[in-house]
Design a protein around this motif. Structure first.
Motif, PDB file in Angstrom:
ATOM      1  N   ALA A 155      -1.283  10.150  10.894  1.00  0.00           N
ATOM      2  CA  ALA A 155      -0.015  10.344  10.183  1.00  0.00           C
ATOM      3  C   ALA A 155       0.944   9.190  10.440  1.00  0.00           C
ATOM      4  O   ALA A 155       1.643   8.726   9.528  1.00  0.00           O
ATOM      5  N   GLN A 156       0.977   8.704  11.657  1.00  0.00           N
ATOM      6  CA  GLN A 156       1.850   7.587  11.992  1.00  0.00           C
ATOM      7  C   GLN A 156       1.407   6.316  11.280  1.00  0.00           C
ATOM      8  O   GLN A 156       2.237   5.509  10.851  1.00  0.00           O
ATOM      9  N   ARG A 157       0.104   6.125  11.133  1.00  0.00           N
ATOM     10  CA  ARG A 157      -0.409   4.963  10.429  1.00  0.00           C
ATOM     11  C   ARG A 157      -0.105   5.043   8.929  1.00  0.00           C
ATOM     12  O   ARG A 157       0.149   4.033   8.277  1.00  0.00           O
ATOM     13  N   LEU A 158      -0.122   6.262   8.380  1.00  0.00           N
ATOM     14  CA  LEU A 158       0.043   6.430   6.944  1.00  0.00           C
ATOM     15  C   LEU A 158       1.493   6.658   6.519  1.00  0.00           C
ATOM     16  O   LEU A 158       1.810   6.588   5.331  1.00  0.00           O
ATOM     17  N   GLY A 159       2.355   6.994   7.473  1.00  0.00           N
ATOM     18  CA  GLY A 159       3.746   7.273   7.141  1.00  0.00           C
ATOM     19  C   GLY A 159       3.932   8.611   6.458  1.00  0.00           C
ATOM     20  O   GLY A 159       4.696   8.725   5.500  1.00  0.00           O
ATOM     21  N   CYS A 160       3.211   9.639   6.928  1.00  0.00           N
ATOM     22  CA  CYS A 160       3.315  10.974   6.343  1.00  0.00           C
ATOM     23  C   CYS A 160       3.307  12.005   7.475  1.00  0.00           C
ATOM     24  O   CYS A 160       3.322  11.645   8.650  1.00  0.00           O
ATOM     25  N   SER A 161       3.275  13.286   7.138  1.00  0.00           N
ATOM     26  CA  SER A 161       3.291  14.334   8.148  1.00  0.00           C
ATOM     27  C   SER A 161       1.891  14.604   8.679  1.00  0.00           C
ATOM     28  O   SER A 161       0.885  14.380   7.992  1.00  0.00           O
ATOM     29  N   ARG A 162       1.828  15.114   9.912  1.00  0.00           N
ATOM     30  CA  ARG A 162       0.541  15.483  10.514  1.00  0.00           C
ATOM     31  C   ARG A 162      -0.101  16.616   9.738  1.00  0.00           C
ATOM     32  O   ARG A 162      -1.327  16.664   9.584  1.00  0.00           O
ATOM     33  N   GLN A 209       0.826  -1.203   0.000  1.00  0.00           N
ATOM     34  CA  GLN A 209       0.000   0.000   0.000  1.00  0.00           C
ATOM     35  C   GLN A 209       0.861   1.253   0.000  1.00  0.00           C
ATOM     36  O   GLN A 209       0.559   2.233  -0.693  1.00  0.00           O
ATOM     37  N   LEU A 210       1.951   1.227   0.772  1.00  0.00           N
ATOM     38  CA  LEU A 210       2.848   2.382   0.800  1.00  0.00           C
ATOM     39  C   LEU A 210       3.484   2.608  -0.565  1.00  0.00           C
ATOM     40  O   LEU A 210       3.701   3.742  -0.984  1.00  0.00           O
ATOM     41  N   ALA A 211       3.797   1.526  -1.248  1.00  0.00           N
ATOM     42  CA  ALA A 211       4.467   1.651  -2.540  1.00  0.00           C
ATOM     43  C   ALA A 211       3.508   2.044  -3.653  1.00  0.00           C
ATOM     44  O   ALA A 211       3.871   2.794  -4.559  1.00  0.00           O
ATOM     45  N   LEU A 212       2.271   1.559  -3.590  1.00  0.00           N
ATOM     46  CA  LEU A 212       1.350   1.724  -4.710  1.00  0.00           C
ATOM     47  C   LEU A 212       0.355   2.871  -4.529  1.00  0.00           C
ATOM     48  O   LEU A 212      -0.173   3.385  -5.506  1.00  0.00           O
ATOM     49  N   ASN A 213       0.067   3.253  -3.315  1.00  0.00           N
ATOM     50  CA  ASN A 213      -0.935   4.286  -3.082  1.00  0.00           C
ATOM     51  C   ASN A 213      -0.282   5.591  -2.654  1.00  0.00           C
ATOM     52  O   ASN A 213       0.753   5.594  -1.990  1.00  0.00           O
ATOM     53  N   ASP A 214      -0.909   6.697  -3.018  1.00  0.00           N
ATOM     54  CA  ASP A 214      -0.450   7.958  -2.471  1.00  0.00           C
ATOM     55  C   ASP A 214      -1.054   8.141  -1.085  1.00  0.00           C
ATOM     56  O   ASP A 214      -1.780   7.284  -0.578  1.00  0.00           O
ATOM     57  N   VAL A 215      -0.751   9.259  -0.437  1.00  0.00           N
ATOM     58  CA  VAL A 215      -1.219   9.465   0.935  1.00  0.00           C
ATOM     59  C   VAL A 215      -2.747   9.446   1.005  1.00  0.00           C
ATOM     60  O   VAL A 215      -3.331   8.841   1.901  1.00  0.00           O
TER      61      VAL A 215
END
Length: 210
Positions: free
Chosen positions: A169-176, A137-143
């Motif tokens: 944000a922690q679940r998605l691997g992005c900024s708050r 999901q991290l590789a194929l989907n955007d935030v």
């Protein structure tokens, strides 16, 4: 762990885990205690009696991604029982009561209850599959795609999304900040409704793209 038969939290566990927990040491932990640090060596397994634990990784810039949150009746630490370094960090999400079981105690338990080895193996396989899916999901989907999946999963059966922007944000691997912007846009678009602090109701299906 004294007075096992009188401990209601231990008695609430499934029989196989109840027997294993009786071999360990129960302790209460405050919120935010680091139980396991990624990359460290250790062979203890933590079984949750009450509260919850979060398994996660972080990069050099302090950004985090959450692999899972585990509550009563679940356990963490099984991935290092091969003697290798810890594959993730684990922290208490809320005040929690846990049983710490050593590798030696676990091996004794398995020798006396060999069927538990299959239960442990199933747990490891399920978590490995979940980690593989998260990586895909991290590789194929955007935030936004990952946020949509999270909202869809969290709001099934009429439930609400109950999570802070930092937690998302922690679940998605992005900024708050990115999460805050997307959530605000979804509120303005009539897709999400904030009903309480860190609690959102999904009003309609989120669009495939944003």
């Amino acid at each position: 762990m004294a007075d096992h038969a009188l401990d209601p939290e231990l008695q609430a566990l499934p029989p196989s885990l109840r027997t294993l927990a009786a071999r360990g040491i129960a302790r209460s932990y405050r919120k935010g205690v680091m139980l396991i640090e990624e990359g460290s060596l250790g062979d203890n397994l933590y079984l949750v009696l009450s509260g919850s634990l979060r398994a996660y990784s972080s990069d050099a810039r302090g950004r985090e991604i959450t692999y899972g949150v585990y509550g009563p009746g679940e356990y963490v630490g099984e991935m290092s029982l091969d003697g290798g370094p810890r594959s993730a960090s684990v922290m208490t999400e809320v005040p929690s009561r846990l049983v710490m079981v050593t590798r030696a105690s676990l091996l004794t338990h398995i020798s006396e209850h060999p069927e538990f080895a299959f239960e442990l193996l199933t747990k490891v396989i399920r978590r490995a599959r979940a980690a593989t899916l998260s990586t895909k999901q991290l590789a194929l989907n955007d935030v936004y795609g990952r946020l949509r999946s999270l909202v869809d999963e969290a709001t099934q059966d009429g439930r609400h999304l109950e999570m802070t922007h930092q937690g998302i944000a922690q679940r998605l691997g992005c900024s708050r900040e990115m999460v805050s912007k997307l959530v605000k846009d979804l509120e303005q678009g009539g897709y999400l409704k904030r009903i309480a602090a860190s609690q959102y109701q999904r009003l309609k299906t989120l669009p495939a793209r944003w």
